[in-house]
Design a protein around this motif. Structure first.
Motif, PDB file in Angstrom:
ATOM      1  N   PHE A   1      21.986 -51.297-125.039  1.00  0.00           N
ATOM      2  CA  PHE A   1      23.092 -50.528-125.594  1.00  0.00           C
ATOM      3  C   PHE A   1      22.788 -50.101-127.030  1.00  0.00           C
ATOM      4  N   SER A   2      22.232 -51.001-127.829  1.00  0.00           N
ATOM      5  CA  SER A   2      21.927 -50.679-129.229  1.00  0.00           C
ATOM      6  C   SER A   2      20.878 -49.584-129.329  1.00  0.00           C
ATOM      7  N   ILE A   3      19.842 -49.673-128.498  1.00  0.00           N
ATOM      8  CA  ILE A   3      18.809 -48.633-128.516  1.00  0.00           C
ATOM      9  C   ILE A   3      19.397 -47.298-128.093  1.00  0.00           C
ATOM     10  N   ALA A   4      20.216 -47.317-127.045  1.00  0.00           N
ATOM     11  CA  ALA A   4      20.844 -46.083-126.586  1.00  0.00           C
ATOM     12  C   ALA A   4      21.722 -45.480-127.683  1.00  0.00           C
ATOM     13  N   SER A   5      22.458 -46.316-128.409  1.00  0.00           N
ATOM     14  CA  SER A   5      23.307 -45.829-129.487  1.00  0.00           C
ATOM     15  C   SER A   5      22.473 -45.156-130.576  1.00  0.00           C
ATOM     16  N   GLY A   6      21.325 -45.756-130.892  1.00  0.00           N
ATOM     17  CA  GLY A   6      20.439 -45.150-131.872  1.00  0.00           C
ATOM     18  C   GLY A   6      19.908 -43.804-131.412  1.00  0.00           C
ATOM     19  N   LEU A   7      19.508 -43.714-130.150  1.00  0.00           N
ATOM     20  CA  LEU A   7      19.020 -42.446-129.609  1.00  0.00           C
ATOM     21  C   LEU A   7      20.120 -41.392-129.619  1.00  0.00           C
ATOM     22  N   ALA A   8      21.355 -41.815-129.300  1.00  0.00           N
ATOM     23  CA  ALA A   8      22.473 -40.874-129.287  1.00  0.00           C
ATOM     24  C   ALA A   8      22.740 -40.311-130.677  1.00  0.00           C
ATOM     25  N   LYS A   9      22.607 -41.161-131.691  1.00  0.00           N
ATOM     26  CA  LYS A   9      22.861 -40.698-133.059  1.00  0.00           C
ATOM     27  C   LYS A   9      21.875 -39.626-133.498  1.00  0.00           C
ATOM     28  N   TYR A  10      20.702 -39.584-132.854  1.00  0.00           N
ATOM     29  CA  TYR A  10      19.721 -38.551-133.165  1.00  0.00           C
ATOM     30  C   TYR A  10      19.723 -37.429-132.132  1.00  0.00           C
ATOM     31  N   GLY A  11      20.784 -37.380-131.322  1.00  0.00           N
ATOM     32  CA  GLY A  11      20.998 -36.206-130.495  1.00  0.00           C
ATOM     33  C   GLY A  11      20.753 -36.346-129.014  1.00  0.00           C
ATOM     34  N   ALA A  12      20.257 -37.495-128.543  1.00  0.00           N
ATOM     35  CA  ALA A  12      19.933 -37.634-127.128  1.00  0.00           C
ATOM     36  C   ALA A  12      21.190 -37.738-126.275  1.00  0.00           C
TER      37      ALA A  12
END
Length: 261
Positions: A25-36
């Motif tokens: 979840f944390s990795i996904a949140s980081g990716l989402a913050k950069y547009g993924a």
């Protein structure tokens, strides 16, 4: 060519296996913050619903699916569904995994096989399912969640260490076999991270808490946020010439022999 947009992954579709909670979840949140765009799976609907609620609370529009990473047909169907409903997967984070802390001589072969099946066969099955479309699209990123147990042994984790050591070599082999298709496959190896699962071990007087802090040059546990930057790097064009590498995010544990008594 490196530019100010090299870490921008806007428009990229990222599949995070076992992404309902924890490190995934944390990795996904980081990716989402950069547009993924985030899609994830988990083993049952209850976990998927839990994940969807957590993403929504974090302001992230994610899609969740029920699928077992050890079931090849379910994963093939999952990838086809994602491609039809969202698009071709650009970034795969093989995060789903388990650990069973049992002394080796007390561990059944069935328990050993289960850990290997989820932690090693699972990443093989999911990577196998996404690679053909990555090739057709012209490239992709695969991030396998390895472990310090990809390098070290420890009491009671024979199956986990075997699986994560194997995942390190699977990572290198995917890089070797598919690098020519502009597919970068790297590993991310978390150190000891603050999660709900480790909370009982992190009380100030707990011997394991003192052990980890004493063995870590950073003198602290890692946080889920510590994994976000490295994951974004491995998912972005900034890492286009990084392949078959295992990036350990461990506060320096693997580099450190420890303080003299």
């Amino acid at each position: 060519m490196f530019s100010e947009n090299s870490f921008n992954i806007t428009g990229k579709i990222a599949l995070i296996t076992g992404g309902s909670y924890g490190i995934g979840f944390s990795i996904a949140s980081g990716l989402a913050k950069y547009g993924a765009t985030i899609v994830f799976n988990d083993i049952n609907q209850e976990l998927v619903d839990k994940g969807l609620a957590a993403y929504k609370a974090d302001g992230i529009e994610a899609r969740g699916y029920v699928a077992d990473v050890t079931n090849e047909q379910q994963i093939q169907d999952l990838v086809k569904t994602i491609e039809a409903e969202v698009g071709v997967i650009d970034i795969l984070v093989n995060n789903a995994g388990i650990i069973k802390r049992i002394p080796m001589t007390e561990m059944s072969a069935a328990d050993f096989r289960q850990v290997i099946d989820i932690d090693l066969n699972g990443p093989f099955i999911v990577a196998k399912a996404v690679i053909p479309s990555m090739i057709k699209k012209g490239g992709g990123k695969i991030i396998n969640i390895c472990s310090m147990m990809s390098e070290l042994g420890r009491e009671t984790v024979s199956a986990y260490a075997a699986a994560k050591g194997g995942l390190k070599m699977l990572t290198r082999n995917i890089a070797s076999e598919y690098g020519e298709f502009n597919i970068q496959c790297n590993g991310l190896g978390p150190g000891y991270i603050e999660t709900p699962q480790t909370a009982p071990l992190r009380t100030p007087d707990h011997p394991f808490n003192k052990f980890i802090i004493g063995k870590t040059p950073a003198a602290r546990w890692g946080t889920p946020d510590d994994l976000m930057g490295p994951a974004v790097f491995l998912a972005s064009s900034a890492s286009d010439f990084v392949n078959g590498h295992i990036l350990y995010v461990d506060g320096g544990i693997l580099a450190y022999i420890g303080k003299q008594p």
